[in-house]
Design a protein around this motif. Structure first.
Motif, PDB file in Angstrom:
ATOM      1  N   GLY A 238       0.892  -1.264   0.025  1.00 27.77           N
ATOM      2  CA  GLY A 238      -0.044  -0.165  -0.049  1.00 27.77           C
ATOM      3  C   GLY A 238       0.849   1.324  -0.001  1.00 27.77           C
ATOM      4  O   GLY A 238       0.147   2.357   0.283  1.00 27.77           O
ATOM      5  N   LYS A 239       2.130   1.295  -0.283  1.00 29.42           N
ATOM      6  CA  LYS A 239       3.070   2.435  -0.345  1.00 29.42           C
ATOM      7  C   LYS A 239       2.937   2.853  -1.830  1.00 29.42           C
ATOM      8  O   LYS A 239       3.090   2.079  -2.636  1.00 29.42           O
ATOM      9  CB  LYS A 239       4.298   2.375   0.039  1.00 29.42           C
ATOM     10  CG  LYS A 239       4.595   1.851   1.472  1.00 29.42           C
ATOM     11  CD  LYS A 239       5.963   1.807   1.835  1.00 29.42           C
ATOM     12  CE  LYS A 239       5.865   1.586   3.350  1.00 29.42           C
ATOM     13  NZ  LYS A 239       5.376   0.267   3.849  1.00 29.42           N
ATOM     14  N   TRP A 240       2.677   4.446  -1.831  1.00 24.67           N
ATOM     15  CA  TRP A 240       2.909   4.962  -2.913  1.00 24.67           C
ATOM     16  C   TRP A 240       4.326   5.128  -3.546  1.00 24.67           C
ATOM     17  O   TRP A 240       4.977   5.757  -3.435  1.00 24.67           O
ATOM     18  CB  TRP A 240       2.375   6.349  -3.099  1.00 24.67           C
ATOM     19  CG  TRP A 240       2.019   7.152  -4.279  1.00 24.67           C
ATOM     20  CD1 TRP A 240       2.284   6.712  -5.678  1.00 24.67           C
ATOM     21  CD2 TRP A 240       1.263   8.363  -4.692  1.00 24.67           C
ATOM     22  NE1 TRP A 240       1.896   7.365  -6.622  1.00 24.67           N
ATOM     23  CE2 TRP A 240       1.149   8.711  -5.782  1.00 24.67           C
ATOM     24  CE3 TRP A 240       0.898   9.544  -3.687  1.00 24.67           C
ATOM     25  CZ2 TRP A 240       0.768   9.794  -6.510  1.00 24.67           C
ATOM     26  CZ3 TRP A 240       0.292  10.629  -4.177  1.00 24.67           C
ATOM     27  CH2 TRP A 240       0.292  10.816  -5.514  1.00 24.67           C
ATOM     28  N   LYS A 241       4.691   4.137  -4.513  1.00 31.97           N
ATOM     29  CA  LYS A 241       5.825   4.311  -5.027  1.00 31.97           C
ATOM     30  C   LYS A 241       6.599   5.181  -5.901  1.00 31.97           C
ATOM     31  O   LYS A 241       7.634   5.732  -5.814  1.00 31.97           O
ATOM     32  CB  LYS A 241       6.286   2.737  -5.753  1.00 31.97           C
ATOM     33  CG  LYS A 241       7.814   2.451  -5.912  1.00 31.97           C
ATOM     34  CD  LYS A 241       7.956   1.166  -6.334  1.00 31.97           C
ATOM     35  CE  LYS A 241       9.293   0.693  -6.685  1.00 31.97           C
ATOM     36  NZ  LYS A 241       9.552  -0.686  -7.139  1.00 31.97           N
ATOM     37  N   PHE A 242       5.669   5.568  -6.828  1.00 35.22           N
ATOM     38  CA  PHE A 242       6.119   6.419  -7.958  1.00 35.22           C
ATOM     39  C   PHE A 242       5.175   7.271  -8.760  1.00 35.22           C
ATOM     40  O   PHE A 242       3.872   6.608  -8.704  1.00 35.22           O
ATOM     41  CB  PHE A 242       7.210   6.076  -8.969  1.00 35.22           C
ATOM     42  CG  PHE A 242       6.510   4.631  -9.630  1.00 35.22           C
ATOM     43  CD1 PHE A 242       5.871   4.901 -10.802  1.00 35.22           C
ATOM     44  CD2 PHE A 242       7.156   3.362  -9.315  1.00 35.22           C
ATOM     45  CE1 PHE A 242       5.400   3.782 -11.498  1.00 35.22           C
ATOM     46  CE2 PHE A 242       6.633   2.361 -10.088  1.00 35.22           C
ATOM     47  CZ  PHE A 242       5.610   2.659 -11.128  1.00 35.22           C
ATOM     48  N   PHE A 243       5.315   8.370  -9.135  1.00 30.93           N
ATOM     49  CA  PHE A 243       4.553   8.970 -10.031  1.00 30.93           C
ATOM     50  C   PHE A 243       5.273   9.958 -10.990  1.00 30.93           C
ATOM     51  O   PHE A 243       5.865  10.875 -10.879  1.00 30.93           O
ATOM     52  CB  PHE A 243       3.498  10.128  -9.114  1.00 30.93           C
ATOM     53  CG  PHE A 243       2.576  10.939 -10.215  1.00 30.93           C
ATOM     54  CD1 PHE A 243       1.974  10.425 -11.214  1.00 30.93           C
ATOM     55  CD2 PHE A 243       2.211  12.235  -9.863  1.00 30.93           C
ATOM     56  CE1 PHE A 243       1.196  11.146 -12.002  1.00 30.93           C
ATOM     57  CE2 PHE A 243       1.458  12.984 -10.689  1.00 30.93           C
ATOM     58  CZ  PHE A 243       0.883  12.522 -11.772  1.00 30.93           C
ATOM     59  N   VAL A 244       5.577   9.283 -12.246  1.00 35.83           N
ATOM     60  CA  VAL A 244       6.710   9.738 -12.930  1.00 35.83           C
ATOM     61  C   VAL A 244       6.215   9.596 -14.325  1.00 35.83           C
ATOM     62  O   VAL A 244       5.213   9.048 -14.768  1.00 35.83           O
ATOM     63  CB  VAL A 244       7.875   8.943 -12.958  1.00 35.83           C
ATOM     64  CG1 VAL A 244       8.630   9.268 -11.517  1.00 35.83           C
ATOM     65  CG2 VAL A 244       7.701   7.539 -13.013  1.00 35.83           C
ATOM     66  N   ALA A 245       7.033  10.552 -15.073  1.00 36.53           N
ATOM     67  CA  ALA A 245       6.919  10.508 -16.605  1.00 36.53           C
ATOM     68  C   ALA A 245       8.230  10.137 -17.325  1.00 36.53           C
ATOM     69  O   ALA A 245       9.232  10.393 -16.647  1.00 36.53           O
ATOM     70  CB  ALA A 245       6.232  11.899 -17.156  1.00 36.53           C
TER      71      ALA A 245
END
Length: 247
Positions: A238-245
């Motif tokens: 449940g950890k938010w690992k990445f938000f990338v482009a």
């Protein structure tokens, strides 16, 4: 004077007989006998008959051989052995997931919180979800931006980060996949385009993709070789690992 014709004919006949006798006794000489035949050459006097035949025979010559031109294509260079032929890459099918109820509860809960924060229009509501320290969410940041919220605002077309929130909401509304299963990098990834070859997309899947990008963006992705727009990853716990482009 005696004019008897018989007496006058005798001397004439005698002259004829004497002339014939003279011509018979004298042999006729050839022109060479008057001028003298040339003396034989010294080498010719000592040459044996067999030598003359050998000298007269023409010299045998080896036929001129014209080299054959090289082949236009060197087949030995292009023919590969069976064990040298590379096996084609096998593309494993990607299972696209759409039912959130079938994923781990921590993953479904984090997804729900992200969707609620993005829909609110307040980018600060993402801060507690991004974490801190070693477990902080990896975001695409501009140079010198350590604060994840400030980094997200810098990527948005407006000062308040509304555009980046809209992109995040659209990403989380697509299907997803479980990537790197069984490894430390295992995560649920949105959208599923990030883990699926673009060439394998069906017409309905392309419609899903065009909700996020334009036709021009898609052409650029095909040239690049993969989906390179924004994507989100959440670990099984449940950890938010990445938000990338990007790649």
């Amino acid at each position: 004077m005696n004019r008897n014709p018989a007496n006058r004919a005798f001397p004439v006949g005698l002259v004829v007989l004497l002339a014939g006798a003279t011509m018979t006794a004298t042999p006729v000489l050839a022109l060479s006998e008057f001028q003298g035949a040339p003396a034989p050459i010294a080498g010719e006097q000592n040459a044996a008959p067999g030598d003359e035949a050998e000298e007269a025979a023409p010299e045998e010559r080896t036929p001129l051989e014209i080299p054959m031109p090289d082949p236009l294509v060197d087949r030995t260079a292009v023919e590969l052995k069976d064990d040298e032929i590379a096996a084609p890459d096998v593309v494993e099918p990607v299972e696209v997931l759409t039912d959130v109820s079938k994923i781990p509860v921590p993953v479904a809960r984090m997804r729900e919180l992200i969707v609620e924060a993005a829909a609110s229009g307040d980018i600060e509501r993402l801060r507690p979800l991004l974490g801190k320290g070693p477990t902080q969410t990896q975001v695409t940041a501009t140079a010198g931006e350590d604060d994840p919220i400030a980094a997200l605002k810098s990527l948005s077309g407006d000062q308040d980060g509304i555009e980046i929130l809209a992109i995040l909401l659209d990403v989380m509304s697509t299907g997803f996949v479980l990537a790197d299963k069984g490894t430390p990098e295992e995560a649920y990834v949105w959208p599923y385009f990030a883990e699926k070859p673009l060439s394998s997309l069906t017409a309905p899947e392309k419609v899903d993709l065009f909700r996020l990008v334009t036709a021009g963006d898609f052409a650029g992705m095909e040239e690049f070789g993969t989906y390179n727009f924004y994507r989100v990853g959440i670990t099984p716990d449940g950890k938010w690992k990445f938000f990338v482009a990007g790649d």
